[in-house]
Design a protein around this motif. Structure first.
Motif, PDB file in Angstrom:
ATOM      1  N   UNK A   8       1.001  -1.134   0.098  1.00 53.68           N
ATOM      2  CA  UNK A   8      -0.054  -0.031  -0.242  1.00 53.68           C
ATOM      3  C   UNK A   8       0.974   1.148   0.147  1.00 53.68           C
ATOM      4  N   UNK A   9       0.604   2.242  -0.507  1.00 52.85           N
ATOM      5  CA  UNK A   9       1.093   3.097  -1.018  1.00 52.85           C
ATOM      6  C   UNK A   9       1.184   4.278  -0.044  1.00 52.85           C
ATOM      7  N   UNK A  10      -0.105   3.767   1.055  1.00 49.64           N
ATOM      8  CA  UNK A  10       0.421   4.840   2.599  1.00 49.64           C
ATOM      9  C   UNK A  10       1.642   4.172   3.297  1.00 49.64           C
ATOM     10  N   UNK A  11       1.293   2.475   3.513  1.00 50.16           N
ATOM     11  CA  UNK A  11       2.973   2.044   4.015  1.00 50.16           C
ATOM     12  C   UNK A  11       4.466   2.521   3.911  1.00 50.16           C
ATOM     13  N   UNK A  12       4.133   2.782   2.323  1.00 50.59           N
ATOM     14  CA  UNK A  12       5.719   3.161   1.716  1.00 50.59           C
ATOM     15  C   UNK A  12       5.786   4.629   2.053  1.00 50.59           C
ATOM     16  N   UNK A  13       4.943   5.441   1.973  1.00 53.92           N
ATOM     17  CA  UNK A  13       5.338   6.725   2.923  1.00 53.92           C
ATOM     18  C   UNK A  13       5.483   6.770   4.399  1.00 53.92           C
ATOM     19  N   UNK A  14       4.714   5.819   5.172  1.00 60.87           N
ATOM     20  CA  UNK A  14       4.336   6.305   6.714  1.00 60.87           C
ATOM     21  C   UNK A  14       6.320   5.593   6.099  1.00 60.87           C
ATOM     22  N   UNK A  15       6.433   4.641   5.799  1.00 60.29           N
ATOM     23  CA  UNK A  15       8.180   4.284   5.927  1.00 60.29           C
ATOM     24  C   UNK A  15       8.580   5.277   5.710  1.00 60.29           C
ATOM     25  N   UNK A  16       8.807   5.872   4.460  1.00 60.60           N
ATOM     26  CA  UNK A  16       9.758   6.964   3.779  1.00 60.60           C
ATOM     27  C   UNK A  16       9.879   8.139   5.651  1.00 60.60           C
ATOM     28  N   UNK A  17       8.957   8.254   5.477  1.00 59.14           N
ATOM     29  CA  UNK A  17       8.746   9.380   6.428  1.00 59.14           C
ATOM     30  C   UNK A  17       9.893   8.771   7.552  1.00 59.14           C
ATOM     31  N   UNK A  18       9.929   7.792   7.614  1.00 56.07           N
ATOM     32  CA  UNK A  18      10.654   7.366   9.494  1.00 56.07           C
ATOM     33  C   UNK A  18      12.079   7.429   8.891  1.00 56.07           C
ATOM     34  N   UNK A  19      12.262   7.063   7.621  1.00 57.31           N
ATOM     35  CA  UNK A  19      13.717   7.005   6.682  1.00 57.31           C
ATOM     36  C   UNK A  19      14.102   8.805   6.965  1.00 57.31           C
ATOM     37  N   UNK A  20      13.233   9.291   6.243  1.00 55.51           N
ATOM     38  CA  UNK A  20      13.534  10.628   6.846  1.00 55.51           C
ATOM     39  C   UNK A  20      14.476  11.331   8.212  1.00 55.51           C
ATOM     40  N   UNK A  21      13.144  11.138   9.041  1.00 52.97           N
ATOM     41  CA  UNK A  21      13.609  11.036  10.343  1.00 52.97           C
ATOM     42  C   UNK A  21      15.143  11.294  10.314  1.00 52.97           C
ATOM     43  N   UNK A  22      15.377  10.559  10.325  1.00 54.67           N
ATOM     44  CA  UNK A  22      16.378   9.035  10.727  1.00 54.67           C
ATOM     45  C   UNK A  22      17.459   9.766   9.950  1.00 54.67           C
ATOM     46  N   UNK A  23      17.352  10.279   8.610  1.00 52.30           N
ATOM     47  CA  UNK A  23      18.399  10.322   7.384  1.00 52.30           C
ATOM     48  C   UNK A  23      19.155  11.844   8.546  1.00 52.30           C
TER      49      UNK A  23
END
Length: 110
Positions: A8-23
């Motif tokens: 699901x696109x929503x899961x991908x978006x949440x995962x991207x946000x998580x990695x963005x924060x940790x980036x």
């Protein structure tokens, strides 16, 4: 599709946000300071040579993303990683970057 990968696109978006924060290097250093044991904002700030207000700002973002959790003890709030998943991902990535690269890695397509 492999069940490991979100469909699901929503899961991908949440995962991207998580990695963005940790980036962000500062936020990542703050999370790493919270892995071993609960730690107070003032101790994180002192350890990382940052202001308490900057640490608090980053911790708010990290809490909202469920990367860290807070526990009040008296007048102080102590932060730790939210769960074993977060500390496990960090541990695995640290192990990954510590691995020596091989000549095959340099020419491999991603």
């Amino acid at each position: 599709m492999n069940s490991l990968y979100p469909e699901h696109d929503a899961s991908v978006a949440q995962l991207a946000d998580l990695f963005h924060l940790l980036g962000d290097p500062t936020r990542l250093r703050i999370v790493l300071a919270c892995v071993a044991a609960p730690i107070a904002v003032s101790d994180i700030a002192a350890t990382l040579a940052l202001s308490s207000s900057l640490v608090s700002h980053h911790l708010r973002l990290l809490r909202a993303a469920r990367i860290v959790k807070a526990e009040r003890q008296g007048k102080q709030v102590f932060y730790t990683t939210a769960d074993a998943h977060i500390s496990g991902v960090l541990r695995d990535m640290l192990e990954h970057i510590a691995e020596p690269s091989t000549p095959q890695d340099a020419g491999a397509d991603v």
